[in-house]
Scaffold this motif. Sequence first.
Motif, PDB file in Angstrom:
ATOM      1  N   VAL A 177       0.869  -1.170   0.000  1.00  0.00           N
ATOM      2  CA  VAL A 177       0.000   0.000   0.000  1.00  0.00           C
ATOM      3  C   VAL A 177       0.908   1.223   0.000  1.00  0.00           C
ATOM      4  CG1 VAL A 177      -1.843   1.260   1.161  1.00  0.00           C
ATOM      5  CG2 VAL A 177      -1.751  -1.233   1.327  1.00  0.00           C
ATOM      6  N   ALA A 178       0.866   1.975  -1.070  1.00  0.00           N
ATOM      7  CA  ALA A 178       1.726   3.145  -1.205  1.00  0.00           C
ATOM      8  C   ALA A 178       0.954   4.235  -1.937  1.00  0.00           C
ATOM      9  CB  ALA A 178       3.015   2.782  -1.939  1.00  0.00           C
ATOM     10  N   VAL A 179       1.643   5.331  -2.238  1.00  0.00           N
ATOM     11  CA  VAL A 179       1.022   6.416  -2.982  1.00  0.00           C
ATOM     12  C   VAL A 179       1.726   6.567  -4.322  1.00  0.00           C
ATOM     13  CG1 VAL A 179       0.245   7.646  -0.933  1.00  0.00           C
ATOM     14  CG2 VAL A 179       2.497   8.159  -1.891  1.00  0.00           C
ATOM     15  N   ASP A 180       1.092   7.277  -5.228  1.00  0.00           N
ATOM     16  CA  ASP A 180       1.662   7.509  -6.552  1.00  0.00           C
ATOM     17  C   ASP A 180       2.615   8.700  -6.459  1.00  0.00           C
ATOM     18  OD1 ASP A 180       2.268   7.919  -9.196  1.00  0.00           O
ATOM     19  OD2 ASP A 180       0.201   7.820  -9.916  1.00  0.00           O
ATOM     20  N   ASN A 181       3.832   8.424  -6.011  1.00  0.00           N
ATOM     21  CA  ASN A 181       4.804   9.489  -5.782  1.00  0.00           C
ATOM     22  C   ASN A 181       5.218  10.189  -7.069  1.00  0.00           C
ATOM     23  OD1 ASN A 181       5.528   9.436  -2.808  1.00  0.00           O
ATOM     24  ND2 ASN A 181       5.753   7.274  -3.321  1.00  0.00           N
ATOM     25  N   ASN A 184      -1.265  -4.677  -4.910  1.00  0.00           N
ATOM     26  CA  ASN A 184      -0.301  -3.596  -5.112  1.00  0.00           C
ATOM     27  C   ASN A 184      -1.106  -2.331  -5.384  1.00  0.00           C
ATOM     28  OD1 ASN A 184       1.687  -1.781  -5.940  1.00  0.00           O
ATOM     29  ND2 ASN A 184       2.931  -3.395  -6.857  1.00  0.00           N
ATOM     30  N   ILE A 185      -1.362  -1.589  -4.330  1.00  0.00           N
ATOM     31  CA  ILE A 185      -2.309  -0.477  -4.405  1.00  0.00           C
ATOM     32  C   ILE A 185      -1.580   0.847  -4.276  1.00  0.00           C
ATOM     33  CG2 ILE A 185      -4.329   0.578  -3.309  1.00  0.00           C
ATOM     34  CD1 ILE A 185      -5.092  -2.294  -2.430  1.00  0.00           C
ATOM     35  N   ARG A 186      -1.804   1.737  -5.249  1.00  0.00           N
ATOM     36  CA  ARG A 186      -1.199   3.067  -5.255  1.00  0.00           C
ATOM     37  C   ARG A 186      -2.303   4.112  -5.145  1.00  0.00           C
ATOM     38  NH1 ARG A 186       4.477   1.924  -5.165  1.00  0.00           N
ATOM     39  NH2 ARG A 186       4.363  -0.320  -5.505  1.00  0.00           N
ATOM     40  N   LEU A 187      -2.259   4.863  -4.084  1.00  0.00           N
ATOM     41  CA  LEU A 187      -3.263   5.887  -3.834  1.00  0.00           C
ATOM     42  C   LEU A 187      -2.740   7.252  -4.269  1.00  0.00           C
ATOM     43  CD1 LEU A 187      -4.269   4.665  -0.258  1.00  0.00           C
ATOM     44  CD2 LEU A 187      -5.546   4.307  -2.375  1.00  0.00           C
ATOM     45  N   PRO A 188      -3.623   8.168  -4.657  1.00  0.00           N
ATOM     46  CA  PRO A 188      -3.165   9.474  -5.148  1.00  0.00           C
ATOM     47  C   PRO A 188      -2.776  10.431  -4.027  1.00  0.00           C
ATOM     48  CG  PRO A 188      -5.552   9.355  -5.216  1.00  0.00           C
ATOM     49  CD  PRO A 188      -5.085   7.979  -4.797  1.00  0.00           C
ATOM     50  N   LEU A 189      -1.794  11.268  -4.315  1.00  0.00           N
ATOM     51  CA  LEU A 189      -1.455  12.399  -3.464  1.00  0.00           C
ATOM     52  C   LEU A 189      -2.266  13.599  -3.922  1.00  0.00           C
ATOM     53  CD1 LEU A 189       2.411  11.912  -3.475  1.00  0.00           C
ATOM     54  CD2 LEU A 189       1.042  11.981  -1.396  1.00  0.00           C
ATOM     55  N   THR A 190      -2.668  14.455  -2.993  1.00  0.00           N
ATOM     56  CA  THR A 190      -3.481  15.618  -3.324  1.00  0.00           C
ATOM     57  C   THR A 190      -2.703  16.898  -3.039  1.00  0.00           C
ATOM     58  OG1 THR A 190      -5.493  14.410  -2.745  1.00  0.00           O
ATOM     59  CG2 THR A 190      -5.655  16.813  -2.877  1.00  0.00           C
ATOM     60  N   LEU A 191      -2.623  17.783  -4.007  1.00  0.00           N
ATOM     61  CA  LEU A 191      -1.938  19.056  -3.799  1.00  0.00           C
ATOM     62  C   LEU A 191      -2.839  19.979  -2.993  1.00  0.00           C
ATOM     63  CD1 LEU A 191       0.575  20.764  -4.435  1.00  0.00           C
ATOM     64  CD2 LEU A 191      -0.645  21.652  -6.433  1.00  0.00           C
ATOM     65  N   THR A 192      -2.373  20.332  -1.798  1.00  0.00           N
ATOM     66  CA  THR A 192      -3.110  21.228  -0.905  1.00  0.00           C
ATOM     67  C   THR A 192      -2.431  22.599  -0.941  1.00  0.00           C
ATOM     68  OG1 THR A 192      -3.701  19.378   0.539  1.00  0.00           O
ATOM     69  CG2 THR A 192      -3.903  21.606   1.453  1.00  0.00           C
ATOM     70  N   ILE A 193      -3.164  23.593  -1.417  1.00  0.00           N
ATOM     71  CA  ILE A 193      -2.589  24.925  -1.612  1.00  0.00           C
ATOM     72  C   ILE A 193      -2.572  25.710  -0.310  1.00  0.00           C
ATOM     73  CG2 ILE A 193      -2.704  27.073  -2.938  1.00  0.00           C
ATOM     74  CD1 ILE A 193      -2.165  24.563  -4.598  1.00  0.00           C
TER      75      ILE A 193
END
Length: 342
Positions: free
Chosen positions: A161-165, A322-331
């Motif tokens: 379990v990771a993120v889409d770096n 093998n799961i890749r979760l999205p990162l969200t840009l926080t302004i």
Amino acid sequence: MVSLSQVARKAGVSTSTVSRYFHGQLAVRADTEEKIAKAAKELGYVRQSSRFAANTPSSNTEVALIIPELTNPFYSALSDALITRAQANNLVLEIMASNRQARMESKLVNTVVRSGRFAGLIYAGMHRTNAALNHLANSETKLVLLDEDISIPDNPKPNIVAVDNYSGAYQATSYLIGLGHRRIAHISGPNKLSTATERLRGYKAALRDAGIPFDSKLVFSGPYTEEYGANVLTYLIQLEERPTAVFAGSDIVAIGLISACKQYSISIPRDLSVVGCDGIRIGKWLHPTLTTLTQPIDDMASVAFNLLLQSDGSDERPLENNIRLPLTLTIGESAARVRHAG
């Protein structure tokens, strides 16, 4: 007690195959399935992976969590989220910290394996390899890798379990480019970590697609600590052509850099725009507030436990492992339009 390796030898297959088959992570041919079932029956092997099946307070089922440290707020927040998920499933979560040391990571994994107390291990390491993880192929302890990709020869397709770096870094760098920045530094993590290499790759791709030449003098690699962020600033201000923006691969690094800016009378974001990564709570209380890539911590914790708790039955299709979760840009307020074109 009959072990998985004994079943594997009698069936004529690898221990990894038997382990992954019993854990619902591998579909095998009918003849192989028959060999494994026959070997298990003849040896009297009793599967114990159903320890997760009866998640009641009285079962006292334990899950181990190995993390690099608790001083980094990202790992503290991740631990909190995992504790919440464990409690929701009537599980006990035991947290172990390695202090970012490879030897300690191995020692802690060996402790988990040898104790026989843990039905599951959630592992967030700071090194690309850990030979001790191979021992889990002979264990009933289910493994979920969290945040980092780890090479495990005996288990080439572990639960991850990771993120889409890559996409996150591309988004963060593109945001700075959209604000007019052309001299953008990147403070990366340790060279061999998958998070660091993927964020660097996304950074480079965003520059390339914007027609901005890559400059290796603007890339720094080191630990995810405040001290490292502060130290990098001393190098940035010595460059003949200073960067106007920085994409830091960790919020804690970004915070160290921002704190050091004060002693050099560098104003954020007037003189230097900064974007971090993690979305730790303290970033909201900085002045200026931190623009960052926010990690989906609650979702990561939830998916990790879903993988641990999924049925081991061979008649049921296992979850994607093998799961890749999205990162969200926080302004926030730490990044602004460039004042002078570089």
